[in-house]
Scaffold this active site. Sequence first.
Site, PDB file in Angstrom:
ATOM      1  N   GLU A 110      -6.934   3.741  -0.803  1.00 58.59           N
ATOM      2  CA  GLU A 110      -5.880   2.558  -1.207  1.00 58.59           C
ATOM      3  C   GLU A 110      -6.494   1.299  -1.767  1.00 58.59           C
ATOM      4  OE1 GLU A 110      -6.095   4.777   1.598  1.00 58.59           O
ATOM      5  OE2 GLU A 110      -4.162   5.588   1.602  1.00 58.59           O
ATOM      6  N   ASP A 143       3.741   3.468   5.964  1.00 56.48           N
ATOM      7  CA  ASP A 143       3.432   2.897   4.747  1.00 56.48           C
ATOM      8  C   ASP A 143       4.187   3.510   3.493  1.00 56.48           C
ATOM      9  OD1 ASP A 143       2.129   5.408   5.370  1.00 56.48           O
ATOM     10  OD2 ASP A 143       0.106   4.822   4.944  1.00 56.48           O
ATOM     11  N   GLU A 173       2.574  16.349   5.089  1.00 56.43           N
ATOM     12  CA  GLU A 173       1.289  16.571   4.368  1.00 56.43           C
ATOM     13  C   GLU A 173       1.299  17.451   3.488  1.00 56.43           C
ATOM     14  OE1 GLU A 173      -1.423  14.804   4.257  1.00 56.43           O
ATOM     15  OE2 GLU A 173      -1.222  13.829   6.282  1.00 56.43           O
ATOM     16  N   GLU A 217     -11.324   1.979   9.310  1.00 53.74           N
ATOM     17  CA  GLU A 217      -9.981   2.460   9.668  1.00 53.74           C
ATOM     18  C   GLU A 217      -9.281   1.015  10.099  1.00 53.74           C
ATOM     19  OE1 GLU A 217      -8.834   4.940   8.280  1.00 53.74           O
ATOM     20  OE2 GLU A 217      -6.814   5.758   9.276  1.00 53.74           O
TER      21      GLU A 217
HETATM   22  C1  DMJ Z   1      -3.220  10.300   1.283  1.00 48.11           C
HETATM   23  O1  DMJ Z   1      -3.048  11.385   1.826  1.00 48.11           O
HETATM   24  C2  DMJ Z   1      -1.700   9.446   0.911  1.00 48.11           C
HETATM   25  O2  DMJ Z   1      -2.043   8.430   0.164  1.00 48.11           O
HETATM   26  C3  DMJ Z   1      -0.960   8.960   2.244  1.00 48.11           C
HETATM   27  O3  DMJ Z   1       0.331   8.504   1.685  1.00 48.11           O
HETATM   28  C4  DMJ Z   1      -1.760   8.339   3.215  1.00 48.11           C
HETATM   29  N1  DMJ Z   1      -2.879   8.075   2.725  1.00 48.11           N
HETATM   30  C5  DMJ Z   1      -3.901   9.181   2.371  1.00 48.11           C
HETATM   31  C6  DMJ Z   1      -5.319   8.798   2.012  1.00 48.11           C
HETATM   32  O4  DMJ Z   1      -5.703   7.695   2.789  1.00 48.11           O
END
Ligand code: DMJ
Length: 583
Positions: A397, A283, A143, A376
């Site tokens: 997204e 992802d 993060e 979600e």
């Molecule tokens: C964001 O912090 C980034 O896109 C991360 O890769 C996963 N998703 C969150 C937002 O949904």
Amino acid sequence: MMPPLLLSCRLSWTWLVLFLAISPSIFHLCNSHYGDPRAEAKRRQLREEVRGMFYHAYNNYMMYAFPHDELKPLTKTFTDSLSELGNLKLERLPQNYNGSALTLIESLSSLVILGDNTEFERAVIWLSKNLSFDVDARINLFECNIRVLGGLVSAHILATDSANRLVQGSYQNQLLILAKDLGERFLPAFETPTGLPYAWINLKYGVLVNETTETSTSGCGTLILEMGALSRLTGDPRFESAALGALRKLWSMRSSLNLLGTTLNVETGEWIEYSSGIGAGVDSFYEYLVKAHILFGKEEYWRMFQSAYVGVQKYFRHGPWYHEADMRTGEATYWQLTSLQAFWPGLQVLVGDVDAANSSHREFVHVWEKYGVLPERYLLDHQIVHPTEKYYPLRPELAESTFYLYQATKDPWYIEVGESIVKSLNRHTKVRGGFASVRDVTTMQLEDHQHSFFLAETCKYLYLLFDDTFWVEHNYVFTTEGHPLPVLREWHDRLPEAYIPSNWTFIKDDRQASKASSMSLQLCPATILSAWRQAPRIESACHIPDSRMDHRCLTDEDCGVDSTSCRRRSCSTSGYCGSWLFL
Ligand code: DMJ
């Protein structure tokens, strides 16, 4: 279905599509509504609506939460402890203060895209004077990397870009100095027998005794853009080398099916959770392989991505949907659509699988429209929301994929989708104190949290959908947190001709036909179809497009044959084409 003109514009050469995906202006050649004054006026109006949304979120953050991490819009207070980043502190602020001005850092590149140089400059100067990472704070590496390091590195590049005419005279690389300091504090996390980094690290003291050895695939595979860019900017190879080492180790842990699990042990290099998909915990690993290839040009990233992508399409994909599967056997495990998966169509646009992107995107839009926002988790086999994961935390997204698909096709339907997202956000999540997350999409009960990615990504992708001035004639890669990094010749192993705007005539070169999309060639029989402006086009041999212009259907006859699975598509009860019969 795509209108015939657009259909003929769908070019599936890998390099060409990579180029087209990052160089949007070329699409104007085959833009069906380009120049239509009413459509342009509509886009401008939507752009202004999104600008208003951004400032509503930003001003409330600045008023009630800054310099803490994030805004609690219902109570008009702030949160640091709830931040996934742990509690960063700013040393020179009052003692009872905990916070990293996270939302301000996350807003920097959005301010530039909105053309607000004055506020950008103010923010850069404030951060230069007040931000310090020499604090006793346990932070999540993933993060902190995507939000803080990515935010700082991208803002540094934007601040030093003469085109932006920013922070003249007052900027002396302060953001880069901060970024380097932060990057150095990350490095002890990589000191493991495997080179895979710990998920958590204390910024002042390094890895804590008894720190958890469990991390995620994204935690190890979503570092290369930010740490690579930091190395290129500072000339210090340690950051890129650590991130690349972790990525290579992670890739070596794939199964014989080229699948990876979701969680692993950084000390032993063993998998903990063998089931995985394209959503939570994995992802951005896929995203960074292809984006690292675009940014740095290394073939190694492309080879990894290609194998990984084919594995996903083979074992996780079911028609337009993606379920989860066991990395060892490929057997399906969970039949769930998740909000995080909605980035996938955007990634598919980058590699040229525009048809597949379009069909998946439609399913996400369908679920969004069913509830007003995306839950979600949504149980595909029962077509209901997951009993506990009913929330929508203002995720970006779907807007992100809509933006990429619009750039690739210029199909006005994606503008309609963007408009519907804007309307839903304003209707369901806007409150006096900002934008609130949704706790339960079935009741639209709100939760007191405005995540920083609402400003870094959600508003940014919506704005770019309606106004792409920022990146027309500029080649940017957006990090997973939506922070732009420019594709620079000096960062590239071998910059393809196609990336150079003065060489745009390149697309007329027939020799490039030999670089047909390896994706479609591996997944479905391919053939070369008739030329559009003499350029041969690789297409799935069995693909029959939908017959209706608006992507919706009344009967099965309106739906064609899927370009990647070669299966006949059918019309769902809600009027969308898909591989519904095969679930
Ligand atoms: C964001 O912090 C980034 O896109 C991360 O890769 C996963 N998703 C969150 C937002 O949904």
